[in-house]
Design an enzyme around this catalytic site. Sequence first.
Site, short mmCIF file in Angstrom:
data_model
loop_
_atom_site.label_atom_id
_atom_site.label_comp_id
_atom_site.label_asym_id
_atom_site.label_seq_id
_atom_site.Cartn_x
_atom_site.Cartn_y
_atom_site.Cartn_z
N ASP A 77 0.85 -1.19 0.00
CA ASP A 77 0.00 0.00 0.00
C ASP A 77 0.88 1.24 0.00
O ASP A 77 2.03 1.22 0.45
CB ASP A 77 -0.95 0.00 1.20
CG ASP A 77 -0.24 -0.07 2.54
OD1 ASP A 77 0.75 -0.83 2.65
OD2 ASP A 77 -0.65 0.64 3.47
N GLU A 142 0.08 -0.82 5.95
CA GLU A 142 1.17 -0.23 6.72
C GLU A 142 1.04 1.28 6.78
O GLU A 142 1.32 1.90 7.81
CB GLU A 142 2.52 -0.62 6.11
CG GLU A 142 3.70 -0.42 7.05
CD GLU A 142 4.34 0.95 6.96
OE1 GLU A 142 5.21 1.26 7.79
OE2 GLU A 142 3.96 1.74 6.05
#
Length: 389
Positions: A77, A142
């Site tokens: 991500d 994250e």
Amino acid sequence: MKKTADEIALHHAQELISLQSVTPHAEQAIAYCKEYLQACAFDCHLLHYGEDENKVANLVAMHGDKKPHLCFAGHLDTVPAGDLEAWQYPPFKATIHEGKLYGRGAEDMKGNVAAFMAAAEFFLYQNPAYKGRLSMLLTSDEEGPALYGTKPTIKWMHTNGYTPDHVIVGEPTAQASPGDAIKIGRRGSINTKVTVKGTQGHVAYPEKANSPMPAVLALCSKLNATVLDEGSTHFSASHLEITSIDTGNLATNVIPENVYIHFNIRYNDHHTGDSLAKWIKQICSEVENEFHVSINANSRNSGDSFYTQDAPYLKIITEVIKNTIQKEPVLSTGGGTSDARFIKNFCPVVEIGLPGKTMHKINEYIEIEHLNILTKLYLHIIEKYFFLN
């Protein structure tokens, strides 16, 4: 194998950057890695955690079933691209120009993931009969709250008997070039929101109100004046930073009822999240009693400080780096938090990656030469890890 490890890494980096994966929606990037790793004979487990539209896709991929077990961990991500018009090249096109690869997530951390996938494939091609287990933990959570990514996924690995012996997280930790600095630990981080409640009133009649502002000033002064410590063997001094003071008051003639204070403490191993939360409540109680206001402190600890003490593991890492780049790496515990804070509860973990000078910025890019160096480092670490053991 017709392609070199460098060529494989660059291909993966381009493909991953081209797949838009703003946190927590990295399903396409996870699917890409799953398909590739299955083709390399990895046993893949797709795991979803969270709720509804924010459900997070995670991937655990494993090759081999013996000890020792080395795992590479990373996230796919990214933060949002920001102002698209400000980018020199489209952020999700993966453009190469003058030896640089541009795109959102290039440094943080799709380039790092591309490098360790390429190193793994090249190692397995050259060493099909190695003894051990090589795995990867990839997440989509994250850059967000980090509640449904690495934290439950590493726990799943542990519960199912797949706990790694050692983990390398591919965070962008280098200073100028891959390997010149690695993270062997991280400071703890605790965020606090304090609500100071008084009594609203007219500024011309302060005797009819109880302004929270004097208490706010006193509280902030106490927080700033406190020296938490002078540092420790492995860490710099702990630091408190006030990030916001807000009343939400748009009127010039109104004494506000509530004031909100936000602050963060980055702390070393002299403290824990619990000990700091207790100290914060004590300071708030002192000010509350002095100024006769109501003060409520709500703290959220992102993770306590930690550092890796596994000397043989660090020796493998540092020797490989020194032999590859002819430079002793700096062993650091500075910077922000990372998913290593969840992994350290199960096994020793270090972080090795690209430089992070453009991460989260407009026109994020990596030097292709740096991608090649990192791929080589990962490959040599894998080789030494399994053949030394």
